[in-house]
Enzyme design. Structure first.
Site, mmCIF file in Angstrom:
data_model
loop_
_atom_site.group_PDB
_atom_site.id
_atom_site.type_symbol
_atom_site.label_atom_id
_atom_site.label_comp_id
_atom_site.label_asym_id
_atom_site.label_seq_id
_atom_site.Cartn_x
_atom_site.Cartn_y
_atom_site.Cartn_z
ATOM 1 N N SER A 73 -9.602 -22.995 43.466
ATOM 2 C CA SER A 73 -9.484 -22.042 42.343
ATOM 3 C C SER A 73 -9.231 -20.603 42.764
ATOM 4 C CB SER A 73 -10.751 -22.063 41.484
ATOM 5 O OG SER A 73 -10.856 -23.293 40.825
ATOM 6 N N LYS A 76 -6.060 -19.112 41.594
ATOM 7 C CA LYS A 76 -5.769 -18.787 40.194
ATOM 8 C C LYS A 76 -5.366 -17.332 39.931
ATOM 9 C CE LYS A 76 -8.503 -22.664 38.406
ATOM 10 N NZ LYS A 76 -9.841 -23.060 37.893
ATOM 11 N N TYR A 198 0.037 -27.751 39.795
ATOM 12 C CA TYR A 198 -1.345 -27.264 39.813
ATOM 13 C C TYR A 198 -2.124 -27.880 40.976
ATOM 14 C CZ TYR A 198 -6.179 -26.490 38.465
ATOM 15 O OH TYR A 198 -7.502 -26.150 38.492
ATOM 16 N N TYR A 250 -17.201 -17.897 37.288
ATOM 17 C CA TYR A 250 -17.699 -18.881 36.344
ATOM 18 C C TYR A 250 -18.763 -18.257 35.438
ATOM 19 C CZ TYR A 250 -15.269 -21.761 39.742
ATOM 20 O OH TYR A 250 -14.345 -22.274 40.592
ATOM 21 N N VAL A 268 -14.009 -24.305 44.561
ATOM 22 C CA VAL A 268 -14.943 -25.393 44.885
ATOM 23 C C VAL A 268 -14.914 -25.821 46.346
ATOM 24 C CG1 VAL A 268 -15.190 -26.406 42.596
ATOM 25 C CG2 VAL A 268 -13.271 -27.096 44.051
#
Lengths: 617, 617
Positions: A73, A76, A198, A250, A268
């Protein structure tokens, strides 16, 4: 691009600190490695690395910094940035919001109100960004992806095919998200193609050094500090950092902002990047995660770094109060133009109509607001206001607006505004352009440097007082070097004098050469330059009609101590030192008079230099 | 304190901008005035004011800035700050979290995990903060409250009794919240007493100018820029801004961070404050609210301000790259101590063992990291490293740590570290204290200024080379002024010379006095000072045994151009100019020789001054 192009520093205080920090936090063994993708579960839970990259391209790295892992992530924010650069922020905002969500990162929920993913840091938002790649085939998309990441990292990166396949085979929840988005019209599909991109983007292999450089590119407002390449526009960086600040960690946004206070993103695989705008990028890798999916050691390292080094974004580091470095008037500091006694006295009297404001540092709203306020105050009753920009790092849009207003105000008051050191400074090119119409209308001027600007301003004052300075001084009796000599003395000298012509720009004397002649300018003007062989050459005096240079030749074994260059076509008289000495026995008073004139002239320059030094204090 | 103590500016570019902004956004009439408290519903929906206060205490104000209104929830960050200052952050964090909540501001929900209100910006959290006032009686609490607000606003404030009673009579939802908190043990009660304080805090009457000054106190890291008083510790400000950033605008946090990017707080009376750390505080008042409770015009004004003036917090304004203002070596720039030819040559040869690094601006992690790295690089093989701190604004904790490490490193390498301009600088007092043990251990030194530090370093180099400089020069033949004179010439001079003694610190010559004597130092040392009547007096030369001063007396009508002061007890020879002239007829070569020596000496000083100017460029 394959090898790491920047010096990685493994010594010194900062590195020592990182090493100690790593040691002290490696005892933390809470949390567990992500296992929802089988390949990720294979990570060594003990792996631990910290890297920091400064905005000037220095990388500090400690721990297993050779270990590559998948970016997950942490990719992103970069995809979000890429989408903004490719399509513009409006198009991007139709696909994704910027509001944090209380739901987990892999939530299927979309924002009911706008029917779009809450933000680009949740999977749904990231999938929407993946679709915004410009390329249309899988291969071209992967190439676009890797090229983009490569620019941020400063080296070419690859994809971990095993993790990619594992993601692809098990990413059913992401499939659900993609189909839901297709259903609600947020992607055009086909979903498998977009998901493929992705999954690939999550599987890019990086090290902590790579991530630190990527983060430092955001810290340096879009310029990769290692390669020097501009990767993003500053406005894009601002947008990306804003979303990282509220959505990057998060469900931990508030506490993170409180404890660490840096825009950040975690993944992660156990990576976290954090950005301190204008200073540095930080990357940590340690695979054990807490319940919301952030690396436990990673969070602890960032907390400690922020605390120990006061890295929090809301700690003040700007220094608007220093923006006016110094201000003075034209009766305190004069240009290096050598003036006659009368001119000198006149400038002592009326020089205060010239004001100089030295600005320094970056000019943004806060500093520019102070600068224009202080300038307007100080320029009350001034005829010329010189704003010295030599030490200005950059001028942002807000500062440009305010400075244009300043020009307007002062012009109305009958005060001319001159900016120095703007021309030719790449950092101030936008400012120069924005000033264009004011320049054309003659409401303000640019000058190369403070010395020339001062000289021009002084000339204005002198001309107003009917003292324009002589065009030429052809008679020996008018020359300052011979002041005080009688008629016979001058007649005796005449035979030893020859005349010389120089073209504009011609070098007349060169430092280090033997000195045999004394020169007196009859027409035109010359500059005495120190260090002129480099770009930093500085004019220490400018000599005009009636005044002399090269007098040190009179002293035994004299060498030229500076370069002298013609500023205009020059007519000069030269007198050989040998001849002058020969005159001495017959008329010693010629030499003592000339010596006394030289002492006066040098002393006056010394006083000028000392005034100037005092002003620069 | 009753009248507004700061100049409010109602002209100039910034004010013009605010006025225009007000005009342009006053057409917005969406939203409605809060009506859940009857008194609030009476506000005039057309009221509109904008104020901005800079960190140096200038206030710009446009619109109905005389209109007072109740502060409402804008009080919350200040109560939070007050609680931190009174009880410490740990005690406060037991009562309230820092996590944003998706629920409305008047939610009854507490954080299940921690059993405390989510954050101090929701009513529950604010009620918990109200209980943390130090005073124990209603009257004392109100006094504490008003004193606290008064410090932020820079004038004494009062309570709107009508609104207070209205709040108190109708605030049943807040009663429910308070009782729920009593039930869960988050307040000790009695609830009515705490609610009373909460209703009062919401009813404090302020203007936009007040709120702008309050916000600018946060922007100035806790120092009220108008009164100059320190109201909060910088760490408290950081904590408060963090919570304002994530929780200050109700449910609008992400979009607010994206659009405006400033820590902010809004209240139902229609007020918004926003803080740009290090630059300014902004306040807007317009009572019509949107669905989440923020002033509609207020939000629009903040968005425009942020956009037009690039005020977003994540726009870079720090400038770490400028921290090393300049660096040079002791062979390029010398102290103002006048040296003999031999010493001069020796320093040209070995002066490069002295390195000088000029630091500038604020020293925090990013800038200090660069400073110590560049210093360590440059000081390779140096014997003395002088770090010039004249232009350092402050040194934070992180920078102090790094500089201590630098001292350690360089000491181990056999290089002495000297910091200039630290002593007596209040902004650097903490740094000086932190350096204490290193100073005691002789690992580093402090010196008053760069000139003295350079002189001491040069003396070290000269002493190592067996050139300690003469203690005294008593014979005329040893004096530089008389260099080149024959025995008979010296004998002829002897009669015109008298000796003078001066105490350490005594002023020998004063600028402007008639000049009749030339002095030569036989023992001790004097300083030539320009502008010495003010604190900015600057030593332009230091003259030791064998060297002369006051030579300008030789020229007709000479006046002293500088002050001269004895640095030590001084023995000097004085020679009257009259006498010297009288010698001329008999032995003209005496005068020409002395003139030539003077020209050499002044030229050498001029060269030194020019080198120095070039170095300061």
């Amino acid at each position: 691009m394959d090898t790491f192009p920047s010096p990685t520093i493994s010594s010194g205080p900062v590195w020592e600190y990182l090493r100690r920090l790593l040691e002290e936090t490696s005892g933390i063994t809470d949390g567990k490695v992500a296992d929802y993708i089988p390949e990720l579960a294979k990570a060594d839970p003990e792996d631990f690395a910290i890297a920091m990259a400064t905005v000037d391209g220095t990388v500090y790295s400690a721990g297993c910094d050779g270990r590559a892992f998948t970016i997950q992530s942490v990719s992103k924010p970069f995809l979000f940035a890429h989408a903004i650069e490719t399509h513009g922020i409006e198009a991007v905002m139709r696909k994704v919001g910027v509001e944090p969500t209380g739901d987990p990162f892999n939530s299927i929920v979309l924002d009911n109100l706008n029917n779009r993913p809450f933000n680009p840091m949740v999977n749904a938002g990231a999938i929407a960004m993946a679709e915004m790649l410009a390329a249309r085939t899988p291969d071209a998309r992967q190439a676009e992806l890797l090229e983009m990441f490569g620019k941020f990292a400063g080296r070419s990166l690859g994809i971990d095919e095993t993790v990619y396949r594992s993601e692809s085979e098990t990413g059913h929840r992401n499939r659900a998200i993609a189909y839901m988005m297709l259903n609600s019209g947020m992607i055009d599909g086909p979903p498998e193609e977009i998901l493929d991109i992705y999954f690939r983007q999550c599987s890019v292999r990086v090290t902590t050094r790579d991530l630190a450089v990527m983060a430092s590119t955001l810290a340096a407002h879009g310029r990769n500090p290692v390669t020097g390449a501009r990767v993003l526009a500053p406005d894009t960086v601002r947008d990306v950092l804003s979303v990282m600040a509220t959505c990057g960690m998060y469900d931990y946004a508030g506490q993170w902002m409180f404890d660490v206070g840096l825009p950040a993103k975690s993944g992660v695989s156990g990576a976290i990047i954090a950005v301190l705008p204008g200073q540095l990028g930080i990357a940590v890798y340690s695979p054990r995660l807490d319940s919301v999916g952030n690396s436990i050691r990673g969070v602890e390292v960032c907390k400690r770094l922020a605390r120990d080094f006061s890295l929090h974004a809301y700690v003040d580091r700007s220094d608007t109060r220093g923006v006016v470095r110094r201000r003075y008037r034209g009766d305190e500091v004069r240009s290096n133009r050598v003036r006659s006694h009368r001119e000198f006295d006149l400038l002592s009297e009326r020089g205060r109509e010239i004001v100089v404001i030295e600005a320094q540092g970056p000019l943004f709203f806060g500093s520019a607001e102070r600068l224009i306020r202080k300038t307007a105050d100080f320029a009350q009753d001034a005829r010329v206001a010189i704003v010295d920009f030599r030490r200005v790092a950059y001028v942002d849009k807000a500062a440009t607006t305010l400075l244009r207003e300043l020009v307007q105000d002062l012009t109305l008051r009958g005060c001319r505004v001159v900016f120095t050191d703007v021309k030719g400074n790449a950092n101030l090119a936008d400012f120069e352009t924005a000033l264009g119409d004011k320049l054309e209308a003659g409401q303000c001027e640019l000058d190369t440097d403070i010395d020339r600007a001062l000289e021009t301003a002084e000339d204005t004052i002198l001309a107003d007082a009917g003292q324009s300075g002589p065009r030429e001084r052809l008679a020996l009796a008018e020359l300052e070097l011979f002041e005080g000599l009688g008629k016979e003395d001058l007649a005796a000298l005449e035979g030893s004098i020859s005349s010389y012509q120089f073209d504009s720009g011609e070098t007349i004397l060169r430092a280090g050469d033997d000195a045999q002649l004394i020169f007196i300018v009859a027409r035109g003007s010359v500059s005495i330059l120190v260090g002129s062989d480099t770009a930093t050459g500085r004019r220490v005096a400018s000599v005009g009609p009636g005044q002399s240079f090269g007098e040190m030749a009179l002293l035994d074994g004299g060498k030229r101590s500076a370069d002298v260059r013609a500023d205009t076509p020059v007519l000069a008289y030269g007198i050989a030192v040998e001849e002058l000495r020969r005159l001495f026995d017959a008329s010693p008073q010629i030499l003592t008079t000339i010596y006394a004139n030289i002492i006066r002239s040098i002393s006056s320059r010394l006083r000028n230099a000392n005034d100037h030094l005092r002003a620069l204090q």
